[in-house]
Design a protein around this motif. Sequence first.
Motif, PDB file in Angstrom:
ATOM      1  N   GLY A 179       0.977  -1.078   0.043  1.00 11.42           N
ATOM      2  CA  GLY A 179      -0.017   0.040   0.097  1.00 11.42           C
ATOM      3  C   GLY A 179       0.959   1.127  -0.173  1.00 11.42           C
ATOM      4  N   ALA A 180       0.533   2.453   0.904  1.00  9.01           N
ATOM      5  CA  ALA A 180       1.178   3.395   0.990  1.00  9.01           C
ATOM      6  C   ALA A 180       2.042   3.221   2.202  1.00  9.01           C
ATOM      7  CB  ALA A 180       0.333   4.755   0.982  1.00  9.01           C
ATOM      8  N   ALA A 181       3.184   3.846   2.265  1.00 10.63           N
ATOM      9  CA  ALA A 181       4.107   3.735   3.428  1.00 10.63           C
ATOM     10  C   ALA A 181       3.521   4.986   4.231  1.00 10.63           C
ATOM     11  CB  ALA A 181       5.545   4.173   3.076  1.00 10.63           C
ATOM     12  N   VAL A 182       3.067   6.078   3.733  1.00 10.11           N
ATOM     13  CA  VAL A 182       2.436   7.242   4.604  1.00 10.11           C
ATOM     14  C   VAL A 182       1.104   7.694   4.172  1.00 10.11           C
ATOM     15  CG1 VAL A 182       2.995   9.485   5.461  1.00 10.11           C
ATOM     16  CG2 VAL A 182       4.784   7.822   5.414  1.00 10.11           C
ATOM     17  N   PHE A 183       0.379   7.858   5.069  1.00 10.77           N
ATOM     18  CA  PHE A 183      -0.907   8.621   4.755  1.00 10.77           C
ATOM     19  C   PHE A 183      -1.005   9.932   5.407  1.00 10.77           C
ATOM     20  CE2 PHE A 183      -4.880   5.625   3.567  1.00 10.77           C
ATOM     21  CZ  PHE A 183      -4.394   5.602   2.568  1.00 10.77           C
ATOM     22  N   LEU A 184      -1.368  10.880   4.930  1.00 13.04           N
ATOM     23  CA  LEU A 184      -1.446  12.293   5.377  1.00 13.04           C
ATOM     24  C   LEU A 184      -2.710  12.775   5.483  1.00 13.04           C
ATOM     25  CD1 LEU A 184       1.056  13.897   2.758  1.00 13.04           C
ATOM     26  CD2 LEU A 184       1.612  12.956   5.202  1.00 13.04           C
ATOM     27  N   GLY A 185      -3.059  13.438   6.834  1.00 11.76           N
ATOM     28  CA  GLY A 185      -4.289  14.115   7.123  1.00 11.76           C
ATOM     29  C   GLY A 185      -4.045  15.687   7.399  1.00 11.76           C
ATOM     30  N   ASN A 186      -5.035  16.436   7.999  1.00  4.74           N
ATOM     31  CA  ASN A 186      -5.031  17.632   8.247  1.00  4.74           C
ATOM     32  C   ASN A 186      -3.760  18.112   8.772  1.00  4.74           C
ATOM     33  OD1 ASN A 186      -7.443  18.487   6.752  1.00  4.74           O
ATOM     34  ND2 ASN A 186      -8.571  18.376   8.531  1.00  4.74           N
ATOM     35  N   ALA A 187      -3.038  19.187   8.326  1.00  5.31           N
ATOM     36  CA  ALA A 187      -2.063  19.701   8.743  1.00  5.31           C
ATOM     37  C   ALA A 187      -0.814  18.782   9.249  1.00  5.31           C
ATOM     38  CB  ALA A 187      -2.309  20.433  10.244  1.00  5.31           C
ATOM     39  N   ASN A 188      -0.582  17.783   8.366  1.00  6.54           N
ATOM     40  CA  ASN A 188       0.303  17.019   8.428  1.00  6.54           C
ATOM     41  C   ASN A 188       1.565  17.456   7.751  1.00  6.54           C
ATOM     42  OD1 ASN A 188      -0.760  13.472   8.565  1.00  6.54           O
ATOM     43  ND2 ASN A 188      -1.470  15.261   9.697  1.00  6.54           N
ATOM     44  N   THR A 189       2.785  16.830   8.397  1.00  6.59           N
ATOM     45  CA  THR A 189       4.204  17.330   7.741  1.00  6.59           C
ATOM     46  C   THR A 189       4.929  15.828   7.583  1.00  6.59           C
ATOM     47  OG1 THR A 189       4.335  19.568   8.602  1.00  6.59           O
ATOM     48  CG2 THR A 189       6.380  18.397   7.905  1.00  6.59           C
ATOM     49  N   ILE A 190       5.591  15.619   6.433  1.00  2.88           N
ATOM     50  CA  ILE A 190       6.393  14.388   6.102  1.00  2.88           C
ATOM     51  C   ILE A 190       7.483  15.177   5.527  1.00  2.88           C
ATOM     52  CG2 ILE A 190       5.122  14.007   3.784  1.00  2.88           C
ATOM     53  CD1 ILE A 190       7.252  11.679   6.067  1.00  2.88           C
ATOM     54  N   ARG A 191       8.698  15.048   6.239  1.00  5.21           N
ATOM     55  CA  ARG A 191       9.810  15.904   5.811  1.00  5.21           C
ATOM     56  C   ARG A 191      11.158  14.761   6.205  1.00  5.21           C
ATOM     57  NH1 ARG A 191       9.019  20.552  10.056  1.00  5.21           N
ATOM     58  NH2 ARG A 191       9.438  19.363  12.008  1.00  5.21           N
ATOM     59  N   HIS A 192      12.129  15.170   5.302  1.00  8.97           N
ATOM     60  CA  HIS A 192      13.583  14.434   5.725  1.00  8.97           C
ATOM     61  C   HIS A 192      13.569  12.895   5.744  1.00  8.97           C
ATOM     62  CE1 HIS A 192      14.535  18.547   6.380  1.00  8.97           C
ATOM     63  NE2 HIS A 192      13.809  18.677   7.525  1.00  8.97           N
ATOM     64  N   SER A 193      12.502  12.337   4.853  1.00 13.08           N
ATOM     65  CA  SER A 193      12.522  11.066   4.828  1.00 13.08           C
ATOM     66  C   SER A 193      12.816  10.208   3.379  1.00 13.08           C
ATOM     67  CB  SER A 193      10.767  10.773   5.506  1.00 13.08           C
ATOM     68  OG  SER A 193      10.885  11.110   6.534  1.00 13.08           O
ATOM     69  N   CYS A 194      12.943   8.898   3.742  1.00 12.40           N
ATOM     70  CA  CYS A 194      13.277   8.068   2.569  1.00 12.40           C
ATOM     71  C   CYS A 194      12.011   7.257   2.349  1.00 12.40           C
ATOM     72  CB  CYS A 194      14.600   7.304   2.739  1.00 12.40           C
ATOM     73  SG  CYS A 194      14.930   6.126   1.230  1.00 12.40           S
ATOM     74  N   LEU A 195      11.215   7.383   1.375  1.00 16.15           N
ATOM     75  CA  LEU A 195      10.263   6.495   1.044  1.00 16.15           C
ATOM     76  C   LEU A 195      10.427   5.962  -0.192  1.00 16.15           C
ATOM     77  CD1 LEU A 195       7.436   9.291   1.934  1.00 16.15           C
ATOM     78  CD2 LEU A 195       8.429   7.945   3.276  1.00 16.15           C
TER      79      LEU A 195
END
Length: 693
Positions: A179-195
């Motif tokens: 599936g997806a490694a990460v799901f995002l919701g309201n006011a989410n941050t994903i940063r400095h990551s290896c996906l």
Amino acid sequence: MRHSVVIGVLTAVVAIANLCVGQAANAAAPAAAGQAAGGWYVELPDSLRVCDNAPWRGGPSSAPSGAIVVPAGNNKGFDFGQTGKTYWFAPGIHDLGEGEYSQIFPGSGSVYIGAPGAVLDGKNTNRYAFSGDASNVRIAYLEIRNFGRGKDNNDEGVINHDAGSGWVMEYLYAHHNDGAAVFLGNANTIRHSCLKDNGQYGMSAYRKQVEGDWAIKDLVVHNNEIAGNNQDDWEAEIEGCGCTGGAKFWDVKGAKVTENYVHDNLSIGLWADTNNADFLFDRNWIEHNESIGLWYEISYNATITRNTFRRNGWVSGNENLGSPAPAIYISESGGDARLAHGTSGSPDLNINDNYFEDNFSGITVFENTNRFCNSNGNTSKSYCTPFVSPTVIPKPHDDDYLDPINATHPCYTSIKNEPYRTDCRWHSRNVKVFGNEFRFEKANVPCAGTYCGVQALYAQGDDNLPWMPYTVAEIQQNVMLTGGNSFHDNTYVGDWKFVKGWGEAISWNAWRSAPYNQEVGSTLNGVTEPPASSNALDADTATLEGSVGQWAAWYGSSVQRAAGAAHGGAYGLRIDVTEGGGWGVQLANWPGFTATPGVKQVSVWARQGTSGISTATLGVLWRDADQQLLRTDQVPLGGLSADWQEFTGQLTAPAGTASVSLEVRSAAGGAGDVLHLDDVVVADQRSVSAPRA
């Protein structure tokens, strides 16, 4: 079967340009490492190589003061749900037991961080890593791998599975999850990551629609490396699912996607699909994705600036020869001032100050005539535009795919009336493409078909729903001529072609001439062309959009402005033969339109309305200031068929020319036969210099 391409070693090219409008304050600042003064990357900055830099190994080597220590090993049953706590994962491999639904349900306001070497491993047994509706959770410095049970995780997320609000996910290595490694919701941050190398997406933003609130809001996607995703090849598993890529956004309002390295995904790189609005894509490096680099689909108001696009679309371009595989695909999307544009900074959809090198094609602006609310051509089943209430179309069946058209919905009952005619469909309009550098060398790209190395403004579809008020000709007119779509002040190097209408390729000169008038201020192969000359004919005589213009019957014929005669736009000229023995039509404004001596490009599009007229002749009559005929030139219209064809001639208006008139004649056909003409041009011929060595 996974497709592959040979990756050639290409020399980095220095790209220099002005900063985009609204960023002039940065113009005097020194360029960052790896960037030209204009903001484009000239080489991949080390800061974008997140997977090589391994920031997830930088967590605290000992438990922070007051933290709850999570020992390595089996953490099944561990109390992860306390609020406002910090959890520190000790070095080593952590697992959650053998249960399919064994997972971590965080407490609101809690922090989950790993020591160097801390790994959370789902062992291909647990579906999800972090779930639940907690808010303001932080997850950092962890390697998270092997979650999901193969195809069971389709369209589901491993980290933040339930799209909780206020989550910050950073310094992660999330790989080989289904599936997806990460799901995002309201006011989410994903940063400095290896996906990397996940089954479906590196990350995705989606949640079920909430009454009165159609969007996830305020996302930050910054400085991630998103690579090798779609390992489970979902497009082959579910044909046409539109469910793969490096990153996928759905119903998002306000997103900053900045300084990410998006490469070698086994599908699309970045994909914003369905009712997104107000996006900023800035300083990303998007390279060698099998399909489109960035796809903005049935969405609104974006700024795409200072990005580098290299070698995208090589696989999909060769697999689907019927359409371009562009670096940027704008599909039923554009600018609309009624929707938010605070993050993007503009009510338009701006594509400016980017660098493009050896993608399968450049930028495509496309609209499907049949894609609108309540239509069976709307592949986002059950969705409508944000302007129509209710947003989710009421369905007579539970199965979205069974019968998406509901006879009680205003987009069915009232679609011929405003505001529904406008607001029940997604439009490709107000797209501005400027200040970019486009490089394309055909020898570097595995080209096939007619759409390799093109820029495109076109529309397709069918006039096949009796209740829909739109026609293909109207939508083509909007995309090409009246919708505010503009290419200008760009730099082109290489073997470029240009596509319009149904997908017909035209030359650089034609692209820049009436009625299209694109690329004002642009250069091709280092040559600054003067602005393309205007058509000598008035707009209605050339395109018949407002009236029949100056066209008049001459002998054996009648003429009318007709929708069925349209090549570009909504109308064209229909010629009906009224008797046998030959026929002719001419312009009624003797001695014609103002013209000057010199080389001219004359062109007309024609097709049979019936099979009786196989050939005709376009006569071009040049007269002097005393209205004396100087010469008549002819452009043969031979081999006419039921398909539109462009007939062109390079003619020289003689010295002393002051006016030009046209006539069309034929000895072919009899009473009842029909010929259609459209898009007639008489314009100065601009020379095109040889390509730069």
